[in-house]
Design a protein around this motif. Structure first.
Motif, PDB file in Angstrom:
ATOM      1  N   ASN A   1      15.851   8.234  -1.710  1.00  0.00           N
ATOM      2  CA  ASN A   1      14.485   7.845  -2.054  1.00  0.00           C
ATOM      3  C   ASN A   1      14.385   6.969  -3.291  1.00  0.00           C
ATOM      4  O   ASN A   1      13.803   7.315  -4.302  1.00  0.00           O
ATOM      5  N   VAL A   2      14.979   5.807  -3.191  1.00  0.00           N
ATOM      6  CA  VAL A   2      14.839   4.797  -4.240  1.00  0.00           C
ATOM      7  C   VAL A   2      14.009   3.669  -3.622  1.00  0.00           C
ATOM      8  O   VAL A   2      14.235   3.292  -2.473  1.00  0.00           O
ATOM      9  N   GLU A   3      13.046   3.165  -4.383  1.00  0.00           N
ATOM     10  CA  GLU A   3      12.095   2.202  -3.836  1.00  0.00           C
ATOM     11  C   GLU A   3      12.747   1.095  -2.995  1.00  0.00           C
ATOM     12  O   GLU A   3      12.297   0.781  -1.900  1.00  0.00           O
TER      13      GLU A   3
ATOM     14  N   LEU B   1       5.990   4.359   3.320  1.00  0.00           N
ATOM     15  CA  LEU B   1       7.010   5.098   2.550  1.00  0.00           C
ATOM     16  C   LEU B   1       7.504   6.361   3.253  1.00  0.00           C
ATOM     17  O   LEU B   1       8.710   6.548   3.392  1.00  0.00           O
ATOM     18  N   PRO B   2       6.601   7.241   3.701  1.00  0.00           N
ATOM     19  CA  PRO B   2       7.135   8.498   4.240  1.00  0.00           C
ATOM     20  C   PRO B   2       7.814   8.379   5.601  1.00  0.00           C
ATOM     21  O   PRO B   2       8.483   9.315   6.007  1.00  0.00           O
TER      22      PRO B   2
ATOM     23  N   PHE C   1      14.461   5.782   3.392  1.00  0.00           N
ATOM     24  CA  PHE C   1      13.808   6.163   2.143  1.00  0.00           C
ATOM     25  C   PHE C   1      13.862   7.671   1.988  1.00  0.00           C
ATOM     26  O   PHE C   1      13.989   8.199   0.901  1.00  0.00           O
TER      27      PHE C   1
ATOM     28  N   ARG D   1       8.651  -0.847   2.151  1.00  0.00           N
ATOM     29  CA  ARG D   1       7.879  -1.601   1.163  1.00  0.00           C
ATOM     30  C   ARG D   1       8.817  -2.298   0.193  1.00  0.00           C
ATOM     31  O   ARG D   1       8.665  -3.486  -0.088  1.00  0.00           O
TER      32      ARG D   1
ATOM     33  N   CYS E   1       0.809  -1.216   0.000  1.00  0.00           N
ATOM     34  CA  CYS E   1       0.000   0.000   0.000  1.00  0.00           C
ATOM     35  C   CYS E   1       0.843   1.267   0.000  1.00  0.00           C
ATOM     36  O   CYS E   1       0.428   2.291  -0.508  1.00  0.00           O
ATOM     37  N   GLY E   2       2.039   1.204   0.586  1.00  0.00           N
ATOM     38  CA  GLY E   2       2.899   2.387   0.580  1.00  0.00           C
ATOM     39  C   GLY E   2       2.771   3.287   1.798  1.00  0.00           C
ATOM     40  O   GLY E   2       3.436   4.308   1.895  1.00  0.00           O
ATOM     41  N   THR E   3       1.939   2.890   2.759  1.00  0.00           N
ATOM     42  CA  THR E   3       1.756   3.714   3.962  1.00  0.00           C
ATOM     43  C   THR E   3       3.085   3.968   4.663  1.00  0.00           C
ATOM     44  O   THR E   3       3.300   5.019   5.262  1.00  0.00           O
TER      45      THR E   3
END
Ligand code: FAD
Ligand code: SF4
Ligand code: SF4
Lengths: 462, 408
Positions: free
Chosen positions: B37-39, B27-28, B33, B44, B23-25
């Protein structure tokens, strides 16, 4: 495959550290938040992370020259596979374009780069007393470019509309690298076709959005939260409709069915009262406490007419945060019940909401599946979630047929396949049914005109 | 890898990461990250890599070990994840798996693990440090990290006006019964780098009881985190035995405390050790947790402004946030800093593996500390203290970094 020579060119544009081609870095850009299977991975050949419009333009010129597929990507929180690079090529990630370029308080408008997170935009405006209303549940981690590309909605849509209602203009890089600016700060604007609208919701298939001009409104001074419990979903929906008809517009009205409530109770280790069949969480806003109190009183009266079982007003910020946290966490709460969850995003005329929910129950029964329902009662956008175990033999086929039935029901009441998540990959097979032959043909003509080589996000929408 | 077959490790990781719906919740919130900021550097990203590995979609490679090593184990992601995916546990399992599978056990970590394992060597602080430096590990335990000026005596002289010194806080009135046997856990980090602070901890304990000092061994976290699980289990069994006669085990290191409290879960399927491990984990307490329980009041109230950094292993790891703040409020003026619970970038040996990223993270922390105007940033973990001491130095003396036992 992209040749070393082309890679070298692209590295020259964005810098070596922003053109990644190691196996795992490419893998990181092969998925999004949809239920499109992770494997086999659809890795891009190259992940390109430009920092400026100029870089995007140069990269597109190279891609155009060599007919390399390009899939734009924001934060990959999309629910329909939009940012998955189906045909390899370049994953063009806008995550480094994070500047809020201009906050024009006089005109109440803001220019932001595509990679700005929705919440950061919201906060920057809020600091000046301004309000950017669209609030997809993913607003803390999705990008504004992604929101525009999907025309994202949110809970506040019932009163304030969706992303497109706020987009005044765009800076777009076309497939051959041309930079185009659409719209502008003039509020009335009928010079030529409305290209701003065309690109909004185009899911990265027509151009790369690099900057967005958004209008904002004054921040409501006070907010409150109400929780309404009903015996049946019908009662709850009727209450929301009557409120709207009598001019009582909630800033958000979110409904959850019995199944969702049970899942939440399980997730939070509490007990669900079996008499309750639906819960509606409402946000109200206004000038001052009195205005809120008045709205609350009138809403309570309407709710009582509709047989409300329990009417609660959140007494503190903490209480209302908690109520919204439950709502935002609902997809996870229900997902934890069975191994797989397929979330849909149908949208129907508001008064068809209860009817469609009833027919969803019939579909669930027919295919022996569990379908939980929650959604935006105020605007008719429903998120039915099929809970299943795809490892069971025959389950996938039954899910597939249930989804077909679901779309048939939706279309039969005048609804549409997607309210806010877009078509992407997952809803592609159904688009012709929804738009008809002439609809699909017209989309095709637009695509052909803007992306003659078909390099922008190939394999999406149709 | 006798009792931990690789398949089992993979299966354990799979159970965790297969629940992630991307979902990416998270990420921040992942500090890594934010810095890079590379996946693949996000929670996740790492979970999905792990998932593809467990499902046969990716091969175990040195690149993968590098990716899963790129994690502070700070649990910020776990905290925010709607499904509470335990990324840190998954990373530990996958590290172990990859180490076993590729034989790529970082010789570096092995050497460090070996040193920390041997009580004798740790005691020879100077020698140990020399050896660590020889191994290129000097930066984990930079010598001179706590110069004299950070000691309690200097702190008091610098901040408490005569009046403040005069009004000594009354001694704690909570009776710790004679039968409560309180023991101290002497962690490697405290012992090697902050012996002054460890001595203060003992003094604090002595104010209310007669603490037992044991010849304990390392808590095993460095081993567990870097694919040396058998060593971890061996150390855990030793500690369990050593503390069998204590009722309470007090830790002044957040990482040790967090690890010891979790030992029970690693023995849940071991019929011999299950009950003993559970009994042991139950009696572990952080120093501030213990002090709050016995109603300790700081020895003096000074005129200094404190701010507090939550060690990941204490705030998120043990849910202890209130106690240290209460103690600081009672000992001086307390100002909360922004993002107090965001990882400082230390994370065991992370800061030596990725110095650039760690310093980006630390710069942000330093700015947040400076904004409070505090003279002292306090924390409860030697790992964080190293980082904060670096930040203090970078701030050009705007603030100092101290362990909580030194200021209360
Ligand atoms: C937990 C959760 C809750 C969600 N809640 C909502 C909700 O309430 N309402 C809602 O509408 N959606 C919701 N979503 C879906 C998703 O967050 C939105 O679609 C969001 O707008 C995607 O933004 P993104 O930056 O992640 O874009 P991505 O997922 O990266 O991309 C989405 C699409 O846009 C394209 N794209 C991205 N950036 C650009 C650009 N700069 N130019 C051109 N094309 C681009 C991509 O190619 C792709 O087709 C939710 C998702 C999650 C995981
Ligand atoms: S534990 Fe910390 S560093 Fe590791 S992935 Fe989670 S948030 Fe990032
Ligand atoms: S770890 Fe949790 S928050 Fe992060 S992507 Fe997975 S499910 Fe979402």
């Amino acid at each position: 495959m992209i040749s070393e020579e082309i890679k070298k060119k692209i590295r020259g544009i964005v810098g070596a550290e922003n053109a990644l081609d190691s196996d795992l870095d490419r893998f990181g850009y092969s998925y999004d938040a949809s239920f499109v299977p992770l494997l086999p991975a659809k890795k891009p050949d190259l992940v390109v992370r430009p920092a400026t419009t100029e870089e995007v333009s140069k990269v597109m010129a190279v891609a155009y020259e060599h007919a390399i597929p390009v899939t734009p990507r924001g934060a990959a929180t999309g629910r329909t596979g939009g940012s998955i690079p189906l045909q390899g090529g370049i994953s063009l990630s806008l995550e480094r374009m994070m500047k809020i370029v201009e906050l024009d308080v006089n005109n109440m408008m803001v220019w932001a780069e595509a990679g700005v997170r929705t919440i950061d935009l919201y906060n920057a405006c809020a600091a000046k007393g301004l309000f950017y209303p669209p609030d997809p549940a993913s607003w803390k981690f999705s990008t504004i470019g992604g929101n525009v590309a999907e025309n994202a909605g949110g809970m506040r849509a019932v009163k304030y509309g969706v992303t497109s209602n706020y987009v005044m203009g765009l800076e777009v890089v076309l497939s051959d690298g041309t930079v185009l600016q659409t719209g502008g700060k003039a509020i009335k604007n009928v010079t030529g076709y409305n290209l701003t609208s065309l690109f909004t919701g185009s899911e990265g298939t027509l151009g790369i959005v690099t900057k967005v001009l958004l209008r904002v409104i004054p921040m409501p001074k006070k907010r409150g939260t109400l929780q309404l419990m009903f015996r049946t979903l019908d009662d709850g929906c009727t209450a929301v409709h009557r409120m709207l008809q009598s001019g009582l517009v909630p800033a958000a009205a979110e409904v959850m069915d019995r199944f969702c409530l049970e899942a939440v109770a399980k997730h939070r280790k509490t007990q669900h009262d079996p008499a309750i069949g639906a819960c509606i969480v409402i946000e109200i806003d206004g000038e001052d406490d009195e205005a809120l109190a008045l709205q609350t009183k009138r809403m309570e009266a309407v709710a009582k007419e509709c047989g409300v079982y329990e009417f609660r007003v959140a007494q503190s910020q903490q209480e209302s945060d908690e109520l919204w946290a439950i709502r935002r966490g609902i997809s996870s709460a229900i997902a934890s019940i069975l191994p797989n969850r397929l979330g849909e995003d149908i949208s129907v005329p508001r008064d068809a909401f209860p009817e469609v929910v009833r027919r969803i129950a019939t579909i669930a029964e027919k295919h022996k599946l569990t379908i939980a329902v929650y959604g935006h009662a105020g605007d008719g956008n429903i998120h039915p979630s099929i809970l299943c175990d795809l490892s069971k033999p025959g389950e996938e086929e039954r899910v597939h047929r249930a989804v077909e039935d679901l779309f048939d029901v939706t279309l039969s009441v005048g609804g549409t396949l997607s309210g806010e998540h877009g078509i992407g990959i997952t809803k592609r097979p159904y688009i012709a049914k929804a738009l008809g032959e002439s609809g699909v043909k017209t989309l095709g003509a637009v695509k052909q005109a803007l992306d003659p080589k078909g390099i922008l996000n190939p394999g999406k929408i149709w | 890898m006798s009792n931990h077959s690789n398949d089992k490790l993979l299966l354990e990781a799979k159970k965790i990461v297969s629940q992630c719906d991307r979902c990416g919740t998270c990420l921040p919130v992942c500090p890594l990250f934010e810095a890079k900021n590379v996946e693949a550097s996000s929670a996740r990203g790492k979970n999905v890599i792990a998932r593809a590995l467990t499902e046969g979609g990716l091969e175990p490679t040195p690149e993968m070990l590098a990716k899963v090593n790129f994690c502070l184990l700070c649990r910020a992601c776990v905290d925010t994840c709607p499904s509470k995916i335990a990324t840190d546990e998954a990373m530990i399992n996958i590290r172990q798996y990859l180490v076993n599978k590729t034989g790529a056990a970082n010789t570096k970590y092995k050497a460090m693990g070996g040193i920390l394992k041997s009580r004798g060597m740790v005691k020879l602080t100077a020698k140990t440090l020399a050896l660590l430096r020889k191994l290129g590990l000097g930066s984990v335990f930079p010598h001179g990290m706590v110069p004299e000026e950070y000691t309690r005596a200097h702190f008091l002289a610098a901040f408490s006006g005569p009046a403040a010194l005069g009004q000594k806080a009354p001694p704690s009135d909570v009776a710790v019964t004679a039968s409560t046997r309180v023991a101290y856990f002497d962690g490697c980090g405290m012992r090697m780098m902050f012996p002054e602070a460890a001595a203060e901890t003992l003094k604090l304990l002595k104010a209310g009881t007669q603490p037992m000092v044991k010849d304990n061994v390392c808590c095993g976290l460095p081993h567990l985190a870097h694919g040396l699980r058998d060593e971890f289990l061996e150390l855990a069994r030793k500690n369990i035995s050593i503390y069998e006669d204590a009722d309470v085990v007090v830790c002044d290191c957040a990482s040790c405390g967090g690890t010891l409290k979790h030992i029970a879960s690693y023995f849940a399927n071991d019929p011999h050790w299950k009950d003993r491990a559970a009994a042991f984990s139950r009696k572990v307490m952080d120093l501030t947790e213990y002090l709050a329980k016995v109603g300790y009041t700081p020895r003096q109230k000074v005129d200094a402004i404190f701010t507090y950094h939550d060690p990941c292993h204490l705030g998120r790891g043990q849910g202890i946030k209130k106690q240290p703040r209460d103690l600081l409020r009672a000992a001086g003026k307390f100002v909360e800093m922004k993002e107090a619970d965001v990882c400082c970038g230390g994370a065991g040996s992370f800061h030596m593996d990725y110095p650039d990223i760690a310093s980006t993270i630390l710069d942000k922390k330093r700015a947040n500390i400076e904004k409070t105007g505090a003279a002292i940033v306090v924390t409860g973990c030697p790992g964080c203290l190293i980082q904060l001491a670096k930040a203090a130095k970078a701030s050009g003396g705007k603030f100092k970094a101290m362990h909580i036992s030194q200021v209360i």
